[in-house]
Design a protein around this motif. Sequence first.
Motif, short mmCIF file in Angstrom:
data_model
loop_
_atom_site.label_atom_id
_atom_site.label_comp_id
_atom_site.label_asym_id
_atom_site.label_seq_id
_atom_site.Cartn_x
_atom_site.Cartn_y
_atom_site.Cartn_z
N LEU A 94 47.59 19.35 -18.94
CA LEU A 94 47.16 18.74 -20.20
C LEU A 94 48.35 18.17 -20.95
N MET A 95 49.54 18.74 -20.75
CA MET A 95 50.73 18.26 -21.44
C MET A 95 51.16 16.88 -20.93
N ALA A 96 50.76 16.56 -19.69
CA ALA A 96 51.11 15.25 -19.12
C ALA A 96 50.31 14.16 -19.83
N GLY A 97 51.01 13.29 -20.53
CA GLY A 97 50.36 12.22 -21.27
C GLY A 97 50.07 12.55 -22.72
N ALA A 98 50.31 13.80 -23.14
CA ALA A 98 50.04 14.20 -24.53
C ALA A 98 51.14 13.74 -25.48
N GLN A 99 52.24 13.24 -24.93
CA GLN A 99 53.35 12.70 -25.72
C GLN A 99 53.93 13.69 -26.73
N GLY A 100 53.98 14.95 -26.33
CA GLY A 100 54.60 15.96 -27.18
C GLY A 100 53.80 16.34 -28.40
N THR A 101 52.53 15.97 -28.46
CA THR A 101 51.72 16.26 -29.65
C THR A 101 51.08 17.64 -29.61
N LEU A 102 51.17 18.34 -28.47
CA LEU A 102 50.53 19.65 -28.34
C LEU A 102 51.52 20.79 -28.19
N GLY A 103 52.79 20.47 -28.03
CA GLY A 103 53.82 21.48 -27.83
C GLY A 103 55.05 20.84 -27.23
N VAL A 104 56.09 21.63 -27.07
CA VAL A 104 57.36 21.11 -26.55
C VAL A 104 57.53 21.54 -25.10
N LEU A 105 57.59 20.58 -24.21
CA LEU A 105 57.85 20.87 -22.80
C LEU A 105 59.29 21.35 -22.66
N ALA A 106 59.46 22.56 -22.14
CA ALA A 106 60.80 23.09 -21.92
C ALA A 106 61.21 22.97 -20.46
N ASP A 107 60.39 23.56 -19.57
CA ASP A 107 60.65 23.49 -18.13
C ASP A 107 59.38 23.01 -17.44
N ILE A 108 59.55 22.34 -16.30
CA ILE A 108 58.42 21.82 -15.54
C ILE A 108 58.64 22.09 -14.05
N SER A 109 57.60 22.60 -13.39
CA SER A 109 57.65 22.78 -11.93
C SER A 109 56.80 21.70 -11.27
N PHE A 110 57.36 21.09 -10.23
CA PHE A 110 56.69 19.98 -9.55
C PHE A 110 56.50 20.27 -8.07
N LYS A 111 55.44 19.73 -7.53
CA LYS A 111 55.30 19.58 -6.09
C LYS A 111 56.02 18.30 -5.71
N VAL A 112 56.92 18.38 -4.73
CA VAL A 112 57.62 17.18 -4.27
C VAL A 112 57.17 16.89 -2.83
N LEU A 113 57.47 15.70 -2.36
CA LEU A 113 57.06 15.29 -1.01
C LEU A 113 58.24 14.71 -0.24
N PRO A 114 58.16 14.76 1.09
CA PRO A 114 59.23 14.14 1.89
C PRO A 114 59.26 12.63 1.71
#
Length: 366
Positions: free
Chosen positions: A158-178
């Motif tokens: 939900l934080m993706a695209g919220a532009q910081g209006t719902l809270g402060v993103l501190a750390d993010i874990s991602f799935k990466v691909l080859p």
Amino acid sequence: MTELAIHAADRDIAANLCEQVRSAYADRTPLRIVGGDTRAFYGRPVEGNALNMAAHSGIVSYDPVELVVTVRAGTRLSELNAALAEKNQMLAFEPPAFSDASTIGGAVATGMSGPRRPWAGAARDFVLGTRVITQEGKLLRFGGEVMKNVAGYDLSRLMAGAQGTLGVLADISFKVLPIPTANHSLRLSMGLEEALAKLAELGRQPLPITAAGWHAGELFIRLEGGASSVNATKERLGGESLSNDFWQQLRDHQHAFFKLNEGQALWRLSLPPNTPPLALEIPQSDLFYDWGGSQRWVKTHMTADTLRAACEQAGGHATCFTPFAQGGAESPFTPLNPVVEKYHRNLKAELDAYGIFNPGRLYAAF
């Protein structure tokens, strides 16, 4: 602790950020969340004390075998991309980097994805989990580091695209691909109608296409995957070879198309797949079709109401990328219908009761 985590340990300022948020919450002081400040043009201007995220940076952990990386929000995209490339891996959603100062937190907060988006997925599809600073200044973890996570509400995505209006993103874990083992980009001379028909035809076949666009009488296609598949499709499609730098220039708005003439504004039209050209009097030289036609960049003097009416009729929406102060629309995002607006207001009230996080960034009322 991994070597990457040790290297990044001295760049963890989460405690200081939490303290600043607690103080703002207590005083009802608006905060303007800033990373590299390279996406400030996107959305409405925000008035408030700067909460600077740039120093909160570094890769916390990275497991190439599990295809998972956890990174602090202030980490520059260039740093993260370089670390992944060393292991022949990548962020599959191709986040735009509008300068070297662009951060991963800003990329997720704005929800922007590059040319690969229709074939690989959007930014939120690759977010596994986050640590978020709440309105009370608490640092809470949501999600995890696996794709299947069903433990409660999915606040991370939900934080993706919220532009910081719902809270402060501190750390993010991602799935990466080859990174694909082979790639080839090509260009074909053809008109818009023929190009759209060609893309619709190719889209019904199992081909290794990962980017497709059209501009000024030329169709552009990127092929990625196994060498045999890429080579076979390359021979079938023909055309002239195209530098792979083309897609980076398109993604980061470095292509010559994005130079605006006096009085023009840049708009992004988001439309369903296979939508025919809209009934708008816009020269084809001022159009750039991306995402196989689902994302269309437009340079125009037209009013917001005219563009949005045409998009709405086709089942899409229009977003202005030119700031109001530079001639863009006063409301960059399409107004919400009453039902959706109600949900937005309720969510904002629950997660940001006093409106301290980037107030007015998305819409003037909240």
